[in-house]
Design a protein around this motif. Structure first.
Motif, PDB file in Angstrom:
ATOM      1  N   SER A 183       0.827  -1.265   0.027  1.00  0.00           N
ATOM      2  CA  SER A 183       0.090  -0.068   0.026  1.00  0.00           C
ATOM      3  C   SER A 183       0.879   1.208   0.101  1.00  0.00           C
ATOM      4  O   SER A 183       0.602   2.295  -0.657  1.00  0.00           O
ATOM      5  CB  SER A 183      -1.045  -0.132   1.222  1.00  0.00           C
ATOM      6  N   ILE A 184       1.856   1.213   0.784  1.00  0.00           N
ATOM      7  CA  ILE A 184       2.869   2.479   0.930  1.00  0.00           C
ATOM      8  C   ILE A 184       3.555   2.612  -0.501  1.00  0.00           C
ATOM      9  O   ILE A 184       3.909   3.728  -1.195  1.00  0.00           O
ATOM     10  CB  ILE A 184       3.737   2.218   2.097  1.00  0.00           C
ATOM     11  N   PHE A 185       4.252   1.404  -1.175  1.00  0.00           N
ATOM     12  CA  PHE A 185       4.844   1.465  -2.358  1.00  0.00           C
ATOM     13  C   PHE A 185       3.923   1.612  -3.489  1.00  0.00           C
ATOM     14  O   PHE A 185       4.432   2.544  -4.788  1.00  0.00           O
ATOM     15  CB  PHE A 185       5.627   0.146  -2.663  1.00  0.00           C
ATOM     16  N   GLY A 186       2.575   1.637  -3.557  1.00  0.00           N
ATOM     17  CA  GLY A 186       1.603   1.948  -4.394  1.00  0.00           C
ATOM     18  C   GLY A 186       1.478   3.475  -4.595  1.00  0.00           C
ATOM     19  O   GLY A 186       1.436   3.786  -5.664  1.00  0.00           O
ATOM     20  N   VAL A 187       1.559   4.196  -3.273  1.00  0.00           N
ATOM     21  CA  VAL A 187       1.708   5.662  -3.360  1.00  0.00           C
ATOM     22  C   VAL A 187       2.878   6.100  -4.209  1.00  0.00           C
ATOM     23  O   VAL A 187       2.808   7.039  -4.803  1.00  0.00           O
ATOM     24  CB  VAL A 187       1.405   6.098  -1.957  1.00  0.00           C
ATOM     25  N   CYS A 188       4.042   5.532  -3.698  1.00  0.00           N
ATOM     26  CA  CYS A 188       5.407   5.846  -4.401  1.00  0.00           C
ATOM     27  C   CYS A 188       5.263   5.810  -5.846  1.00  0.00           C
ATOM     28  O   CYS A 188       5.564   6.812  -6.622  1.00  0.00           O
ATOM     29  CB  CYS A 188       6.274   5.077  -3.926  1.00  0.00           C
ATOM     30  N   ASP A 189       4.649   4.630  -6.179  1.00  0.00           N
ATOM     31  CA  ASP A 189       4.523   4.464  -7.663  1.00  0.00           C
ATOM     32  C   ASP A 189       3.754   5.461  -8.470  1.00  0.00           C
ATOM     33  O   ASP A 189       3.874   5.834  -9.641  1.00  0.00           O
ATOM     34  CB  ASP A 189       4.028   3.241  -8.159  1.00  0.00           C
TER      35      ASP A 189
END
Length: 401
Positions: free
Chosen positions: A209-215
């Motif tokens: 979920s955190i890396f989805g924001v990054c992407d």
């Protein structure tokens, strides 16, 4: 001499391109820093919790009022670690909520002392409940940590941001953090490890979920994970397989747990060295040995995924009831034994399909499936693609589930 920001970014991205990931070690002493560097660490963090680990305390001590954390890190970091480490960057664990410092001036001082950048630790993000509310009422909130990263960005100093949710990830991305590290909580395992932690499956969901924001916001940012249920290479492989993480930062996994095991083992061996009866010595050693049943199961899967695996046989081997071992596995890993085995096998299949030109029927066999139809069904359920669709896709897929 501190490394320059662009130099660090280029080095880490080159390592990710070549090896697929980077490794950082959070340390509290020159000795562990020296050998972490010798072992191939790509970066080091000097954190106050590392110092407390050297005292025989758990990492949680770094959040308690036992010492001035910034002074502590400056002391051991500048005297023990900076002089000993020449070829990799060392980062300062900065308590940004310290009301006795001027953040801008202190960050300049950190860089001048030879640290290559900063990391927001100790972090308010690790605190919740009434205590969190009380300190935030005093202006000691996570926003001070975001401010520290903003200052570093303005001064062209590399920064590693610990984030605990999607909102914090957005704030740190806007502040200009070079690394977004999903902090998964205090590390479990060993004698001093946390007992209440996320399961592997739950940790993977948080990271995704955190890396989805990054992407969405800044795809080029370096994405790493820290702590929580990850205390072995097998745990880390699960995260690599099930998220698009680019690297791992660890403290207890590199510094505390190996020391606990090695010192206990060698002391025990010296203790029984004088016994004349070798059989008795072996019995005494086995009586005091700690059995990590879940690690045993995961290691067995990693070595035998291509064969038929009987959970009942594993339970017998571990001298536990099947029901108890099953409940223990589900509690710690976050999914059932059969789900874990399937994910492991499908990720192995993805590796083979991506890197080798062999018939899909042979891929199925190599990953423990005697029936191709069963393999194809499992593959599509986990990836949303059939094996042939995945193999023939020209755009490419992420090599994990």
């Amino acid at each position: 001499m501190a490394f320059e920001r662009k130099q660090i970014v280029d080095r880490l991205k080159a390592q990710i391109k070549e090896k697929g990931h980077v490794i950082g070690v959070a340390t509290g002493a020159g000795l562990s820093a020296k050998y972490a560097a010798k072992g191939g660490a790509d970066l080091l963090l000097a954190l106050n919790s590392g110092r407390f680990r050297q005292m025989g305390l758990g990492s949680i001590a770094g959040l308690l009022p036992f010492a001035n954390c910034n002074q502590l890190v400056m002391e051991f970091g500048s005297r023990e670690i900076i002089p000993a480490i020449k070829n990799i960057p060392v980062f300062f664990g900065l308590c940004a909520t310290d009301p006795t410092i001027n953040l801008e001036n202190y960050i300049e001082d950190i860089h001048e002392k030879g640290f290559s950048g900063i990391n927001n630790y100790p972090s308010v993000g690790m605190i919740d409940g009434q205590f969190r509310e009380a300190i935030e009422e005093q202006g000691l909130s996570y926003s001070k940590e975001v401010e520290a990263i903003q200052i570093a960005n303005k001064k062209d100093i590399f920064s590693i941001a610990f984030v605990f949710d999607e909102i914090q990830a957005k704030d740190m991305l806007a502040a200009g953090a070079d690394v977004i590290c999903a902090h998964l909580g205090i590390t479990k395992g060993g004698i001093l490890g946390a007992k209440k932690v996320l399961s592997l499956d739950a940790a993977a969901k948080v990271a995704k979920s955190i890396f989805g924001v990054c992407d969405e916001i800044r795809p080029g940012v370096i994405k790493m994970i820290y702590g929580g249920p990850i205390n072995s290479p097998l745990d880390l492989k699960y995260m690599y397989d099930n998220t698009n993480v680019m690297g791992y930062l660890g403290g207890s996994a590199f510094e505390r747990i190996p020391s606990e095991v090695a010192i206990t083992k060698i002391t025990r061996e010296f203790k029984i060295a004088g016994l004349q009866d070798d059989v008795l010595a072996k019995i005494l050693a086995e009586m005091t040995e700690y059995h990590d049943y879940i690690t045993f199961v995961k290691e067995y899967i990693s070595q035998n995924y291509m064969n038929k695996i009987s959970f009942s046989d594993l339970a017998i081997e571990a001298h536990l009831s099947r029901t108890y071992l099953s409940a223990l596995f589900k509690k710690e890993v976050g999914c059932t034994f059969s789900e874990y085995v399937t994910r492991y096998r499908i990720n192995k299949a993805i590796e083979i399909i991506t890197n080798k030109r062999i018939p899909l029927s042979e891929v199925a066999f190599a990953c423990g499936y005697s029936d191709y139809a069963h393999f194809s069904k499992a593959f599509k359920k986990e990836t949303s693609y059939s094996p042939s669709e995945y193999k023939n896709d020209t755009k490419g897929h992420k090599h994990h589930i």
